[in-house]
Design a protein around this motif. Sequence first.
Motif, mmCIF file in Angstrom:
data_model
loop_
_atom_site.group_PDB
_atom_site.id
_atom_site.type_symbol
_atom_site.label_atom_id
_atom_site.label_comp_id
_atom_site.label_asym_id
_atom_site.label_seq_id
_atom_site.Cartn_x
_atom_site.Cartn_y
_atom_site.Cartn_z
ATOM 1 N N ILE A 26 36.294 44.022 30.100
ATOM 2 C CA ILE A 26 34.975 44.536 30.485
ATOM 3 C C ILE A 26 33.897 43.616 29.923
ATOM 4 O O ILE A 26 33.922 43.270 28.737
ATOM 5 N N THR A 27 32.982 43.219 30.785
ATOM 6 C CA THR A 27 31.835 42.452 30.300
ATOM 7 C C THR A 27 30.568 42.873 31.042
ATOM 8 O O THR A 27 30.598 43.716 31.925
ATOM 9 N N PHE B 259 32.832 44.700 35.449
ATOM 10 C CA PHE B 259 31.441 44.609 35.005
ATOM 11 C C PHE B 259 30.907 45.974 34.607
ATOM 12 O O PHE B 259 31.252 46.989 35.213
ATOM 13 N N ALA B 260 30.055 45.975 33.588
ATOM 14 C CA ALA B 260 29.366 47.205 33.186
ATOM 15 C C ALA B 260 27.874 46.907 33.114
ATOM 16 O O ALA B 260 27.463 45.776 32.801
ATOM 17 N N ASP B 261 27.071 47.914 33.400
ATOM 18 C CA ASP B 261 25.617 47.733 33.412
ATOM 19 C C ASP B 261 25.082 47.614 31.979
ATOM 20 O O ASP B 261 25.788 47.872 30.994
ATOM 21 N N THR B 262 23.798 47.252 31.908
ATOM 22 C CA THR B 262 23.161 46.929 30.624
ATOM 23 C C THR B 262 22.203 48.042 30.200
ATOM 24 O O THR B 262 21.880 48.930 30.983
ATOM 25 N N GLU B 263 21.733 47.930 28.970
ATOM 26 C CA GLU B 263 20.712 48.859 28.482
ATOM 27 C C GLU B 263 19.352 48.400 28.994
ATOM 28 O O GLU B 263 19.042 47.203 28.957
ATOM 29 N N ASP B 264 18.534 49.350 29.385
ATOM 30 C CA ASP B 264 17.242 48.993 29.959
ATOM 31 C C ASP B 264 16.377 48.197 28.981
ATOM 32 O O ASP B 264 15.726 47.238 29.362
ATOM 33 N N ILE C 204 28.367 53.186 29.344
ATOM 34 C CA ILE C 204 28.921 52.746 30.630
ATOM 35 C C ILE C 204 30.242 52.012 30.406
ATOM 36 O O ILE C 204 31.197 52.181 31.160
ATOM 37 N N VAL C 205 30.301 51.219 29.339
ATOM 38 C CA VAL C 205 31.558 50.542 29.001
ATOM 39 C C VAL C 205 32.660 51.585 28.813
ATOM 40 O O VAL C 205 33.764 51.442 29.353
ATOM 41 N N ALA C 206 32.350 52.644 28.073
ATOM 42 C CA ALA C 206 33.352 53.680 27.794
ATOM 43 C C ALA C 206 33.937 54.229 29.094
ATOM 44 O O ALA C 206 35.147 54.454 29.206
ATOM 45 N N HIS D 229 27.958 48.481 16.949
ATOM 46 C CA HIS D 229 28.712 49.572 16.303
ATOM 47 C C HIS D 229 29.411 50.473 17.313
ATOM 48 O O HIS D 229 30.610 50.712 17.175
ATOM 49 N N PRO D 230 28.710 50.976 18.345
ATOM 50 C CA PRO D 230 29.438 51.778 19.339
ATOM 51 C C PRO D 230 30.517 50.983 20.077
ATOM 52 O O PRO D 230 31.571 51.537 20.392
ATOM 53 N N LEU D 231 30.285 49.698 20.311
ATOM 54 C CA LEU D 231 31.317 48.894 20.992
ATOM 55 C C LEU D 231 32.533 48.725 20.088
ATOM 56 O O LEU D 231 33.685 48.810 20.532
ATOM 57 N N GLN D 232 32.267 48.526 18.791
ATOM 58 C CA GLN D 232 33.365 48.438 17.813
ATOM 59 C C GLN D 232 34.182 49.733 17.806
ATOM 60 O O GLN D 232 35.412 49.694 17.765
ATOM 61 N N SER D 233 33.479 50.880 17.814
ATOM 62 C CA SER D 233 34.196 52.163 17.784
ATOM 63 C C SER D 233 35.076 52.322 19.025
ATOM 64 O O SER D 233 36.217 52.776 18.920
ATOM 65 N N LEU D 234 34.536 51.948 20.183
ATOM 66 C CA LEU D 234 35.327 52.037 21.415
ATOM 67 C C LEU D 234 36.596 51.193 21.299
ATOM 68 O O LEU D 234 37.683 51.616 21.699
#
Length: 372
Positions: free
Chosen positions: A81-82, A103-108, A117-119, A142-147
């Motif tokens: 996922i990127t 693909f995953a969308d970005t933060e506004d 969205i990655v999750a 941090h949330p990406l690390q947790s995932l």
Amino acid sequence: MKRVPLFDLHAQYLAIKPQIDEAIAAVIAESAFIRGRFVENFEKTYAADYGVKHCISCANGTDSIYIVLKQLGIGAGDEVITTANSWIASSETITQTGARVVFADTEDAYYTLDPAIVAARITPRTKAILAVHLLGQAADLHPLQSLCKMHGLHLIEDCAQAHYATYQGQRVGTFGTAATFSFYPGKNLGAYGDAGAIVTNDDELAARCRSFARHGSSPTDKHDHVMEGINSRMDGLQAAVLLAKLPHIREWTQARRRIAAAYDSALSGVEGIRLPATRSGCEHVWHVYSVRVAQAKAVQKKLVEAGIATTQHYPTPLPFLKAYQYLGSRPGDFPCAERHSREMLSLPIYPEMSEDTVSYVANHLEAAVREP
Ligand SMILES: *Cc1c(COP(=O)(O)O)cnc(C)c1O
């Protein structure tokens, strides 16, 4: 009329000319063109300065991503996922391994991967998340690390635009399994040609990457190939240039921060211009200073008439490039990245930029936005 480039590598050269000239002459004097002591010295110095165990140099930033993915065993049948908003190097390297790009969308507000969205994109085939620290600012690590922990995935950080940026007090590039860097000339730390590197604290991964980048050679005998690899070497001239520039990276980053702050104060409160936001607790390194306006392309045209170079990061979200037509993305699938591609306009920023030039750009931008 002034001429304002996006960045000015010649001004930087003039500021450190004696060191650069001496560094290049030393490489030529020793014919240390490929690898050799300058490259080894750069790897040691960068690892120590960055605070990681291993730095593996390679030919460019794109290869650094490919090498890591490949040596993590990612390939056919896997998914990575990127972000929908990056340079194609972040995604084409996933495909090169045989894996599928998701693909995953970005933060506004920050233009980096949206962890929620990655999750939702994680499947049993997912092997890694490739986070890009876009424009000089950390993704929400941090949330990406947790995932990654929760699902047993590798976190890989693409730091091509974010040398020495921090996230909650910790340097980007130290959060995941490995991180990759580009030293393309226009990057915050740039060589005089192509160059890249991988950093990691994983001994075994470091050894595999080092070998793979050099035709799969064993560390002790270059004629003993433990696997098939690729030819991705940093050359001595690039290493020597990078060594000469490295002592200046902190002062250059400070200068970028001053310029970003000058833009902020010149443009704050101007109707129709949205300024870039910095994530709280994080240090942005301002590889790019990008504002948002309703019609970026029209504003860009006006600025050209005032001699001001601008660009977009990026005019087409990755999923909508022809190269990714096969994924079948539809308008509305990546609402943030799609909106950003219409609105984002990247202004000139480089450490040697004067306050006068910042004002010149800010004034012309304000005028261009006022009368479209
Ligand atoms: C520049 C860049 C790369 C690729 O680096 P090269 O050295 O040009 O191969 C990868 N990812 C991002 C986000 C970049 O900006």
